[in-house]
Structure formats: structure tokens, C-alpha cells
Design an enzyme around this catalytic site. Structure first.
Site, PDB file in Angstrom:
ATOM      1  N   SER A 187      18.776 -38.542   3.640  1.00 40.82           N
ATOM      2  CA  SER A 187      20.265 -39.379   3.497  1.00 40.82           C
ATOM      3  C   SER A 187      21.061 -38.594   4.369  1.00 40.82           C
ATOM      4  O   SER A 187      22.158 -39.487   4.540  1.00 40.82           O
ATOM      5  CB  SER A 187      20.575 -39.147   2.077  1.00 40.82           C
ATOM      6  OG  SER A 187      20.810 -37.760   1.893  1.00 40.82           O
ATOM      7  N   LYS A 219      25.732 -34.196   0.770  1.00 43.23           N
ATOM      8  CA  LYS A 219      26.330 -35.339   1.276  1.00 43.23           C
ATOM      9  C   LYS A 219      27.811 -34.940   1.780  1.00 43.23           C
ATOM     10  O   LYS A 219      28.408 -33.715   1.687  1.00 43.23           O
ATOM     11  CB  LYS A 219      26.689 -36.058  -0.159  1.00 43.23           C
ATOM     12  CG  LYS A 219      25.661 -36.649  -0.872  1.00 43.23           C
ATOM     13  CD  LYS A 219      24.733 -37.894  -0.089  1.00 43.23           C
ATOM     14  CE  LYS A 219      23.823 -38.417  -0.725  1.00 43.23           C
ATOM     15  NZ  LYS A 219      22.539 -37.524  -0.858  1.00 43.23           N
TER      16      LYS A 219
END
Length: 219
Positions: A129, A165
Site C-alpha cells: 500500500s 499510512k
């Protein structure tokens, strides 16, 4: 490992066995320890060793012998630390050319590279990701136990799961943004914001090419 403070007697006991190890390269026997401290029973030796094990000053090896934890060995046993540093071999001009000067100017240590070494830890990445910032599956991310600013990359713990993230927040809550368009953002509503724990701030990662430092954000 607790690394709790030792009592005065435990400190004397610990210093004796470490000094003995440094001088003879073996640990003293129970009898030698008992004779040194005037103990009438080996049980007193056992009790002190158990206290040091519990407080993290000694560890048990696979062969059931006790030993020092690895982080204490070099300091307490005076083992060489030269291999842990990058040698500084001299001076080099950054202006006009000048005569090469070779000298032993010490070494660059981990503490030199990372002044806040005690706040650092690493996690291994699982997934893709964050591939658009060149963080890939299997890489090791280096994190600091420090405040995360809006837009920083950080490791978070939410609903029992962890994730690396880009972190954004405002009056609408928290948004965890991936660096890969194949992954949707994770939105955390304001009423459950407090359930999110920021584990650490991303400062770089390690892969087969070596250490890649986080890019400084342009103000």
C-alpha cells in the site's frame, strides 16, 4: 526485561561476577561466589542470581547457563566496538584543492547517525500500500516514538490492526491515506478518533539497496 534498579547488595554481587568474567573469561562458581561474600549456603547465591534474572541483568541461555544480555556485553566486558562504527579516515576539501590529509578521526556510530536512538524501533512491512513512496513488502521501516504532523507517514494501531499510512486529521476525523491508488483511504470518525494509537513516525526504511531516509516535506 525489566532492568529494574538493583539493591546495594545485588549491585555488589553483579559487579563481582562481571569483574570475574572480565578477568578470567569464565563465570565464577557458586563456591567461589559464596566464599567471596561469606555466604554459608549456596542458596544465597541462587537467590541473588534469580533476582538478577528477574530484573533483566542476566539471562538464561539454551544450555541453562546464565549470561549477560547482548546489549550489556560490550559495555560491561569491554568488548571491542570498532566494528560498530564507520571509520573517519581523514579530511577532504569542499572548496579549493588541498593536500590529502589522512588521520584517525574516530568513527561514525549509530548514535551519531540517529541522535534519538533510544526512541527508534523497526517493523517489517507486509503488503504494497506504500509502494509509491518506494516502501515495499519485506522492507524494514524505521520509526521514531515522536509526534506525527499532519501529512506525515506513520504507523497506527486501530481496531486491533496496524497499518503504515500517510496520516491526516481535521474536524472530520482521521484519514489514513495509502501511497498506492489500488488501496482506499481509511476514514476514522471523530467519535472513535481516540481509539487510534499512533505507534511511531516514519523516518526511513531499509531494503536491499540499504537505508533510505524519509524525504523532508517542503513547507
Amino acid at each position: 526485561m525489566d532492568n529494574a534498579h538493583l539493591t546495594r547488595k545485588q549491585k555488589e554481587f553483579f559487579e563481582y561476577i562481571v569483574d570475574y568474567k572480565k578477568e578470567y573469561d569464565v563465570w565464577p562458581t557458586y563456591r567461589e561466589i559464596a566464599d567471596h561474600f561469606g555466604y554459608r549456603s549456596p542458596n544465597s547465591v541462587t537467590q541473588n542470581i534469580q533476582a538478577l534474572l528477574k530484573k533483566g541483568y542476566l539471562i538464561k541461555r539454551n544450555d541453562e547457563e546464565y549470561d549477560l544480555p547482548s546489549e550489556k556485553k560490550k559495555t560491561l566486558l569491554n568488548e571491542s566496538e570498532e566494528k560498530d562504527g564507520i571509520p573517519i579516515r581523514g579530511l577532504i576539501a569542499a572548496g579549493y584543492l588541498q593536500e590529502a590529509v589522512e588521520a584517525d578521526l574516530g568513527s561514525i556510530t549509530m548514535e551519531s547517525l540517529f541522535p534519538n536512538l533510544d526512541k527508534l524501533f523497526a517493523l517489517r512491512v507486509s503488503g504494497f500500500s506504500m509502494k509509491d513512496v518506494n516502501i515495499y513488502d519485506g522492507d524494514l521501516v524505521l520509526l521514531m516514538d515522536d509526534d506525527v504532523k499532519n501529512g506525515d507517514i506513520g504507523a497506527v494501531l486501530y481496531d486491533g490492526e496496524t497499518s503504515l499510512k500517510k496520516i491526516f486529521w481535521d474536524q472530520n476525523g482521521l484519514r489514513l491515506e495509502a501511497a498506492n491508488e489500488d488501496y482506499d483511504d481509511i476514514i476514522v470518525e471523530p467519535d472513535v478518533f481516540e481509539e487510534v494509537r499512533i505507534i511511531g513516525k516514519y523516518i526511513g526504511h531499509i531494503n536491499k539497496q540499504g537505508f533510505q531516509r524519509a524525504t523532508a516535506k517542503v513547507a
